[in-house]
Design a protein around this motif. Structure first.
Motif, PDB file in Angstrom:
ATOM      1  N   SER A   1      66.134 -44.937  -7.761  1.00 50.90           N
ATOM      2  CA  SER A   1      64.971 -45.624  -8.363  1.00 50.90           C
ATOM      3  C   SER A   1      64.738 -46.992  -7.739  1.00 50.90           C
ATOM      4  CB  SER A   1      65.151 -45.765  -9.886  1.00 50.90           C
ATOM      5  OG  SER A   1      65.305 -44.513 -10.489  1.00 50.90           O
ATOM      6  N   ASN A   2      65.035 -47.122  -6.469  1.00 45.48           N
ATOM      7  CA  ASN A   2      64.800 -48.380  -5.749  1.00 45.48           C
ATOM      8  C   ASN A   2      63.551 -48.237  -4.883  1.00 45.48           C
ATOM      9  OD1 ASN A   2      67.307 -49.740  -6.588  1.00 45.48           O
ATOM     10  ND2 ASN A   2      68.302 -48.176  -5.364  1.00 45.48           N
ATOM     11  N   THR A   3      62.430 -48.656  -5.403  1.00 48.51           N
ATOM     12  CA  THR A   3      61.192 -48.562  -4.626  1.00 48.51           C
ATOM     13  C   THR A   3      60.877 -49.864  -3.904  1.00 48.51           C
ATOM     14  OG1 THR A   3      59.928 -49.142  -6.595  1.00 48.51           O
ATOM     15  CG2 THR A   3      60.203 -46.793  -6.116  1.00 48.51           C
ATOM     16  N   ASN A   4      61.598 -50.940  -4.256  1.00 48.41           N
ATOM     17  CA  ASN A   4      61.385 -52.242  -3.617  1.00 48.41           C
ATOM     18  C   ASN A   4      62.440 -52.418  -2.525  1.00 48.41           C
ATOM     19  OD1 ASN A   4      61.021 -54.917  -2.884  1.00 48.41           O
ATOM     20  ND2 ASN A   4      60.638 -55.616  -4.975  1.00 48.41           N
ATOM     21  N   ILE A   5      62.174 -51.849  -1.361  1.00 49.02           N
ATOM     22  CA  ILE A   5      63.129 -51.853  -0.260  1.00 49.02           C
ATOM     23  C   ILE A   5      62.490 -52.487   0.969  1.00 49.02           C
ATOM     24  CG2 ILE A   5      64.465 -50.423   1.332  1.00 49.02           C
ATOM     25  CD1 ILE A   5      64.820 -48.390  -0.890  1.00 49.02           C
ATOM     26  N   THR A   6      63.202 -53.428   1.570  1.00 47.59           N
ATOM     27  CA  THR A   6      62.780 -54.045   2.830  1.00 47.59           C
ATOM     28  C   THR A   6      63.834 -53.726   3.879  1.00 47.59           C
ATOM     29  OG1 THR A   6      61.664 -55.873   1.690  1.00 47.59           O
ATOM     30  CG2 THR A   6      62.227 -56.212   4.011  1.00 47.59           C
ATOM     31  N   THR A   7      63.389 -53.317   5.057  1.00 46.40           N
ATOM     32  CA  THR A   7      64.325 -53.016   6.134  1.00 46.40           C
ATOM     33  C   THR A   7      64.110 -53.976   7.301  1.00 46.40           C
ATOM     34  OG1 THR A   7      62.863 -51.418   7.236  1.00 46.40           O
ATOM     35  CG2 THR A   7      64.314 -50.575   5.514  1.00 46.40           C
ATOM     36  N   PHE A   8      65.154 -54.146   8.098  1.00 49.02           N
ATOM     37  CA  PHE A   8      65.049 -54.975   9.298  1.00 49.02           C
ATOM     38  C   PHE A   8      65.861 -54.329  10.408  1.00 49.02           C
ATOM     39  CE2 PHE A   8      68.890 -56.406   7.218  1.00 49.02           C
ATOM     40  CZ  PHE A   8      69.775 -56.654   8.249  1.00 49.02           C
ATOM     41  N   ASP A   9      65.481 -54.611  11.620  1.00 46.09           N
ATOM     42  CA  ASP A   9      66.242 -54.113  12.767  1.00 46.09           C
ATOM     43  C   ASP A   9      65.693 -54.758  14.026  1.00 46.09           C
ATOM     44  OD1 ASP A   9      67.723 -52.312  14.645  1.00 46.09           O
ATOM     45  OD2 ASP A   9      68.023 -51.154  12.810  1.00 46.09           O
ATOM     46  N   ILE A  10      66.589 -55.117  14.928  1.00 47.34           N
ATOM     47  CA  ILE A  10      66.163 -55.643  16.223  1.00 47.34           C
ATOM     48  C   ILE A  10      65.619 -54.518  17.100  1.00 47.34           C
ATOM     49  CG2 ILE A  10      68.408 -55.383  17.361  1.00 47.34           C
ATOM     50  CD1 ILE A  10      67.868 -58.103  18.716  1.00 47.34           C
ATOM     51  N   ASN A  11      66.003 -53.293  16.771  1.00 49.58           N
ATOM     52  CA  ASN A  11      65.619 -52.119  17.548  1.00 49.58           C
ATOM     53  C   ASN A  11      64.303 -51.544  17.020  1.00 49.58           C
ATOM     54  OD1 ASN A  11      65.487 -49.826  19.105  1.00 49.58           O
ATOM     55  ND2 ASN A  11      67.249 -48.815  18.148  1.00 49.58           N
ATOM     56  N   ILE A  12      63.211 -51.737  17.752  1.00 48.73           N
ATOM     57  CA  ILE A  12      61.907 -51.253  17.319  1.00 48.73           C
ATOM     58  C   ILE A  12      61.882 -49.728  17.231  1.00 48.73           C
ATOM     59  CG2 ILE A  12      60.957 -51.206  19.666  1.00 48.73           C
ATOM     60  CD1 ILE A  12      59.065 -51.977  16.376  1.00 48.73           C
ATOM     61  N   LEU A  13      62.723 -49.054  18.032  1.00 54.95           N
ATOM     62  CA  LEU A  13      62.741 -47.594  18.003  1.00 54.95           C
ATOM     63  C   LEU A  13      63.229 -47.056  16.667  1.00 54.95           C
ATOM     64  CD1 LEU A  13      64.010 -46.703  21.593  1.00 54.95           C
ATOM     65  CD2 LEU A  13      61.697 -47.212  20.783  1.00 54.95           C
ATOM     66  N   SER A  14      63.986 -47.849  15.933  1.00 56.66           N
ATOM     67  CA  SER A  14      64.463 -47.405  14.625  1.00 56.66           C
ATOM     68  C   SER A  14      63.295 -47.199  13.661  1.00 56.66           C
ATOM     69  CB  SER A  14      65.466 -48.408  14.044  1.00 56.66           C
ATOM     70  OG  SER A  14      64.827 -49.633  13.696  1.00 56.66           O
ATOM     71  N   TYR A  15      62.226 -47.963  13.849  1.00 54.05           N
ATOM     72  CA  TYR A  15      61.048 -47.814  12.986  1.00 54.05           C
ATOM     73  C   TYR A  15      60.343 -46.483  13.249  1.00 54.05           C
ATOM     74  CZ  TYR A  15      56.421 -48.479  11.018  1.00 54.05           C
ATOM     75  OH  TYR A  15      55.264 -48.296  10.323  1.00 54.05           O
ATOM     76  N   TYR A  16      60.139 -46.169  14.528  1.00 51.65           N
ATOM     77  CA  TYR A  16      59.521 -44.885  14.871  1.00 51.65           C
ATOM     78  C   TYR A  16      60.393 -43.728  14.379  1.00 51.65           C
ATOM     79  CZ  TYR A  16      56.311 -47.351  18.013  1.00 51.65           C
ATOM     80  OH  TYR A  16      55.341 -48.173  18.529  1.00 51.65           O
ATOM     81  N   PHE A  17      61.700 -43.886  14.518  1.00 45.76           N
ATOM     82  CA  PHE A  17      62.611 -42.824  14.119  1.00 45.76           C
ATOM     83  C   PHE A  17      62.598 -42.627  12.607  1.00 45.76           C
ATOM     84  CE2 PHE A  17      66.967 -41.109  13.344  1.00 45.76           C
ATOM     85  CZ  PHE A  17      66.782 -39.906  14.002  1.00 45.76           C
ATOM     86  N   PHE A  18      62.564 -43.729  11.856  1.00 50.06           N
ATOM     87  CA  PHE A  18      62.499 -43.610  10.401  1.00 50.06           C
ATOM     88  C   PHE A  18      61.251 -42.842   9.980  1.00 50.06           C
ATOM     89  CE2 PHE A  18      60.626 -45.174   6.449  1.00 50.06           C
ATOM     90  CZ  PHE A  18      61.622 -44.833   5.550  1.00 50.06           C
ATOM     91  N   GLU A  19      60.113 -43.166  10.591  1.00 51.01           N
ATOM     92  CA  GLU A  19      58.866 -42.485  10.232  1.00 51.01           C
ATOM     93  C   GLU A  19      58.923 -40.998  10.583  1.00 51.01           C
ATOM     94  OE1 GLU A  19      56.336 -43.501   8.519  1.00 51.01           O
ATOM     95  OE2 GLU A  19      56.948 -45.584   8.298  1.00 51.01           O
ATOM     96  N   LEU A  20      59.613 -40.662  11.692  1.00 53.04           N
ATOM     97  CA  LEU A  20      59.789 -39.254  12.057  1.00 53.04           C
ATOM     98  C   LEU A  20      60.644 -38.538  11.017  1.00 53.04           C
ATOM     99  CD1 LEU A  20      59.344 -37.025  14.241  1.00 53.04           C
ATOM    100  CD2 LEU A  20      61.554 -37.729  15.206  1.00 53.04           C
ATOM    101  N   LYS A  21      61.731 -39.181  10.600  1.00 51.65           N
ATOM    102  CA  LYS A  21      62.609 -38.586   9.593  1.00 51.65           C
ATOM    103  C   LYS A  21      61.890 -38.428   8.255  1.00 51.65           C
ATOM    104  CE  LYS A  21      67.568 -39.055  10.210  1.00 51.65           C
ATOM    105  NZ  LYS A  21      68.790 -39.802   9.807  1.00 51.65           N
ATOM    106  N   LYS A  22      61.151 -39.449   7.896  1.00 50.89           N
ATOM    107  CA  LYS A  22      60.399 -39.397   6.631  1.00 50.89           C
ATOM    108  C   LYS A  22      59.425 -38.220   6.632  1.00 50.89           C
ATOM    109  CE  LYS A  22      56.821 -41.978   4.161  1.00 50.89           C
ATOM    110  NZ  LYS A  22      55.942 -43.178   4.198  1.00 50.89           N
ATOM    111  N   ALA A  23      58.656 -38.082   7.710  1.00 49.25           N
ATOM    112  CA  ALA A  23      57.692 -36.985   7.806  1.00 49.25           C
ATOM    113  C   ALA A  23      58.405 -35.633   7.854  1.00 49.25           C
ATOM    114  CB  ALA A  23      56.814 -37.156   9.049  1.00 49.25           C
TER     115      ALA A  23
END
Length: 317
Positions: A72-94
């Motif tokens: 029940s944690n909908t207030n989540i902020t993520t960070f990463d120096i690796n921009i590819l992690s963002y694309y990868f997260f969106e791929l996993k989510k989809a």
């Protein structure tokens, strides 16, 4: 802060896949990605109440985000120096939204022998892409049109950790069948804020308080070659102190092979050992430990031979 350039980022990714890691890619924030976490998230969640919390954590493989969302944690902020992690997260989510749990695991899991070529399979990707945001879809379309899953698997794009499927499922609550189906629905309306930055500059982008801040094992990795790691880490904690809620907890440092480090021989282990003990000497800090699922089980007891651990700290008053 989510500034992406899918065409430029895909070109850099293709360079990473075809030519391997180099200094330019590293300095510009294009790093290999983790397909799955190598941390025991189940162990952490069994020791810390993480329900209905405001959370800040690394993007990394995305697994911890999915696991924490289930609480029940909908207030989540993520960070990463690796921009590819963002694309990868969106791929996993989809992929979670689009696929069954078994299809999802097969698509991201690197088997030592993969006769069916399930990893990053193009036909499976076609099922996923319809649920990708347009800009993210542009990026992944270029990647999948350029290289096969086999080529990507054997490149520097991903860190090939040959853990068993059973281990990956055991450390990730979201991969339990009933949780996976629940997560499908939760993800349809979920989009965490993503900050693309070095951990030392993270405080510049924060304007909220968090109940749980998780640093994984970043501190150990980032400052391995420095002799003043304590000063650097203390500055990071000082900078984010105002972003820790009154009763907030910081998962300061994840430790692998916690018990094995009592018998020090290798230089790398000695570094982690000293780093760990340095922070445990601070009365503001504490430690929790839990099973290390990547170790072989003790044949007699069935218990794990080793333990992983997490050093915790809290807000400075």
């Amino acid at each position: 802060m989510k500034i992406i350039n899918p065409i430029q980022d895909s070109i850099k990714t293709l360079d990473l896949i075809s030519n391997g890691m180099n200094n330019e890619l590293y300095l510009r924030g294009y790093h290999p990605i983790y397909l799955f976490t190598n941390e025991n998230v189940t162990g952490i969640m069994n020791n810390i109440d993480l329900s209905n919390k405001r959370i800040l954590l690394p993007q990394a493989s995305g697994d911890q985000v999915f696991d924490f969302l289930l609480e029940s944690n909908t207030n989540i902020t993520t960070f990463d120096i690796n921009i590819l992690s963002y694309y990868f997260f969106e791929l996993k989510k989809a992929a979670i939204i689009s696929l069954t749990r078994d299809e999802f695991i097969d698509f991201f899991y690197i088997a030592k022998i993969d006769f069916k070529n399930n990893f990053f399979n193009l036909e499976t990707y076609k099922k996923i892409r319809v649920n990708l945001p347009i800009e993210i879809r542009k990026y992944w379309d270029i990647i999948f049109k350029s290289y096969s899953g086999r080529k990507i698997k054997n490149s520097s794009f991903c860190r090939n950790n040959y853990y068993s499927k059973e281990v990956i499922i055991s450390i990730n609550p979201y991969l339990k069948e009933e949780n996976y189906n629940k997560l499908k629905e939760l993800l349809k309306d979920f989009e965490p804020e993503f900050i693309n930055c070095d951990i030392r500059n993270l405080y510049l982008y924060l304007n909220s308080e968090y109940d749980f801040i998780y640093f994984s094992n970043i501190l150990s990795k980032c400052f391995k070659e420095t002799h003043n790691q304590s000063e650097i880490v203390n500055k990071i904690l000082k900078d984010i102190n105002s972003n820790i809620s009154k009763n907030g907890v910081v998962g300061l440092l994840y430790l692998y092979n916690y018990l094995a480090e009592e018998n020090i021989e290798a230089k790398e282990e000695l570094y982690n050992y000293n780093f760990r003990n340095n922070f445990l000497s601070n009365p503001n800090n504490s430690i929790i430990n839990f099973s290390d699922p990547f170790c072989e089980r003790n044949n007699k007891s069935g218990d794990y031979i080793d333990k992983d651990a997490l050093i915790l700290t809290k807000k400075r008053i």
